[in-house]
Design an enzyme around this catalytic site. Structure first.
Site, short mmCIF file in Angstrom:
data_model
loop_
_atom_site.label_atom_id
_atom_site.label_comp_id
_atom_site.label_asym_id
_atom_site.label_seq_id
_atom_site.Cartn_x
_atom_site.Cartn_y
_atom_site.Cartn_z
N LYS A 157 32.80 94.35 -11.42
CA LYS A 157 34.25 94.47 -11.63
C LYS A 157 34.90 94.70 -10.28
O LYS A 157 34.56 95.64 -9.56
CB LYS A 157 34.57 95.65 -12.56
CG LYS A 157 36.05 95.95 -12.69
CD LYS A 157 36.26 97.28 -13.40
CE LYS A 157 37.73 97.69 -13.45
NZ LYS A 157 38.31 97.91 -12.09
N GLU A 190 30.52 105.61 -2.80
CA GLU A 190 31.01 105.59 -1.43
C GLU A 190 32.52 105.74 -1.48
O GLU A 190 33.22 104.83 -1.91
CB GLU A 190 30.63 104.30 -0.69
CG GLU A 190 31.03 104.38 0.77
CD GLU A 190 31.10 103.05 1.46
OE1 GLU A 190 32.04 102.86 2.27
OE2 GLU A 190 30.24 102.19 1.18
N CYS A 206 36.13 101.21 5.56
CA CYS A 206 35.53 102.47 5.12
C CYS A 206 35.08 103.29 6.32
O CYS A 206 35.24 104.51 6.34
CB CYS A 206 34.34 102.20 4.21
SG CYS A 206 34.72 101.27 2.72
N GLU A 214 42.65 110.78 4.81
CA GLU A 214 42.36 109.38 5.08
C GLU A 214 43.68 108.59 5.17
O GLU A 214 44.47 108.57 4.23
CB GLU A 214 41.48 108.80 3.98
CG GLU A 214 41.01 107.39 4.27
CD GLU A 214 39.98 106.90 3.26
OE1 GLU A 214 39.06 106.17 3.66
OE2 GLU A 214 40.10 107.26 2.08
#
Length: 461
Positions: free
Chosen positions: A155, A229, A263, A362
């Site tokens: 997905k 992750e 990332c 972040e």
């Protein structure tokens, strides 16, 4: 009928849309995968490996379709050619180690006993892939999972809606059975319901911390294996003996490539006071050379962020830092394409500290904060002052020093004189709110299988 839409960052149009599967239809897909898994696992390992590699090769043949699709869906300039280099490198590497990674551990094979540990596939693996590197992040799990004998349901994020569909098409056209690798379009409620019902034997998710929490909540009590992750705020540390030009080139690229949507992108840099001024000056010059514009233009080196709401967060972090005393050094006039929406100019910010969200949360955009430090101890304390831990980039000529500092950093990967790279021979993993588990390397195969012990007493006369 509920539709999932991909809103293109190029012009704000609806680039693609697909209908959401009902819960019953999704359950049926899982059931087909479960029925297909035993036969798939019984195929010789080399057959499975070669079919996966054929799927990878077939996807490579679609380059003229894939590259502009990525530009339209998430904004990466076509000049960079998609993700085929990393996609192929990772696939080929895991193929090369599959036999060794999955071979039994022989404890004893004597006249009296056969004792061994074998690796057995989990069953049905659910891969929930992100939009920032939608092919490379997906293949990290898809390739070894299929090679190990699992079936896979994938997905993708709405922002890269067509990627799973295209991957499955390539692999099926290459000979992977349809029920062995399936793409689904699901809303959050249906995904959560499937997970809560224990539909999958292993789930791999790459995305936000909140997304990871939602998956853990849905899986609570099912004992389903999870690989997560999640966020990152990766640091760089430039020591006094570093190669200054190489550090600027690599760290600025690591901070801004893909519009900073990586990332393991570099989001904060600590520079020894002896190199600080020169590093900042060179970094501003480096970043100022970008050409921000339409990603379909071959001259564009920096495309829009994948969605205007992502760019909004970056602007908010920078503005908050400036309001608290920081300085943004890149002249916005150099980037007339910055429209206040998805098209966002890169930025280098100084006079920052850890009281600012820009240095702690972040940001995930083409903006980086740089701080001056006096010692390794100060840099180490700042690098560890984070809720995340994916990678850290150390710049020095002294390998022993880098190893000593690296041993103290709370992170998944320590780089020396490089950054923003996933080595498929090394496990990709993180600590703290970056997640749990690991992909690629021998350990990636181990995470996608379970150990099964055999203790066989032989009949003797």
């Amino acid at each position: 009928m509920t539709m999932i839409q991909c809103i293109s960052p190029v012009d704000g149009s609806v680039y693609a849309e697909r209908p959401v599967l009902s819960l019953d239809a999704a359950k049926a897909a899982v059931e087909r995968a479960r029925k297909a898994q035993k036969a798939w696992a019984k195929r010789p390992l080399e057959d499975r490996v070669q079919l996966v590699l054929k799927g990878v090769a077939r996807l490579n043949e679609m380059v003229d379709e894939v590259v502009p699709e990525l530009a339209w869906m998430m904004g990466r300039p076509v000049r960079y050619g998609g993700e085929f280099r990393g996609f192929n490198e990772r696939s080929n590497y895991v193929a090369s180690i599959a036999a060794d990674a999955l071979k039994p551990i022989e404890v004893e094979d004597s006249q009296n006993f056969a004792r061994r540990i074998e690796r057995e596939p989990h069953g049905v693996v659910f891969v929930i892939a992100p939009w920032n590197y939608p092919y490379m992040t997906a293949i990290n799990t898809v390739a070894p999972a299929l090679m190990a004998g699992n079936t896979v349901i994938i997905k993708h994020a709405a922002q890269t809606l067509l990627v799973g569909e295209r991957m499955v098409r390539a692999f099926v056209e290459a000979g992977v059975p349809e029920d062995v690798f399936q793409n689904v379009f699901l809303d959050h409620d249906t995904s959560a319901a499937l997970i809560a019902a224990g539909s999958f034997n292993f789930i791999n998710f790459t995305g936000s911390v909140e997304g990871g929490r939602a998956i853990e909540r849905a899986a609570a009590g099912t004992f389903t294996g999870l690989g997560l992750e999640l966020g990152g705020k990766d640091p760089g540390y430039v020591m006094e003996d570093a190669d200054l030009d190489a550090a600027v080139d690599t760290l600025m690229d690591g901070a801004t490539f893909n519009s900073g949507q990586c990332c393991c992108g570099i989001e904060r840099i600590y520079v020894h006071e002896s190199l600080y001024d020169a590093f900042v000056e060179k970094s501003v010059a480096w970043v100022s050379n970008y050409k921000l514009g339409n990603p379909l233009d071959q001259e564009t080196t920096l495309g829009p962020m994948a969605n205007k709401r992502f760019a909004k967060l970056v602007r908010e972090h920078v503005a908050d830092a400036v309001a608290k005393g920081a300085k943004a050094l890149v002249d916005p006039k150099l980037f007339p394409a910055d429209d206040g929406g998805a098209y966002l100019a890169p930025q280098v910010v100084v006079d920052v500290d850890h009281s600012m969200a820009f240095m702690r949360e972040e940001t995930f955009g083409p903006a980086v904060g740089i701080m001056k430090v006096k010692s390794d101890d100060e840099a180490l304390a700042l690098m560890n002052d984070s809720q995340y831990g994916l990678t850290a980039s150390l710049w020095t000529k002294d390998v022993e020093r880098a190893s000593r500092i690296g041993a103290e950093i709370e992170t998944g990967t320590v780089f020396m004189n490089r950054a923003d790279y996933l080595d498929p021979a090394l496990v990709w993993t993180g600590v703290k709110q970056t997640g749990r588990g690991g992909s690629l390397s021998v350990l990636g195969f181990h995470n996608l299988t379970r150990p099964k012990s055999y203790h066989l007493k032989k009949v003797t006369a």
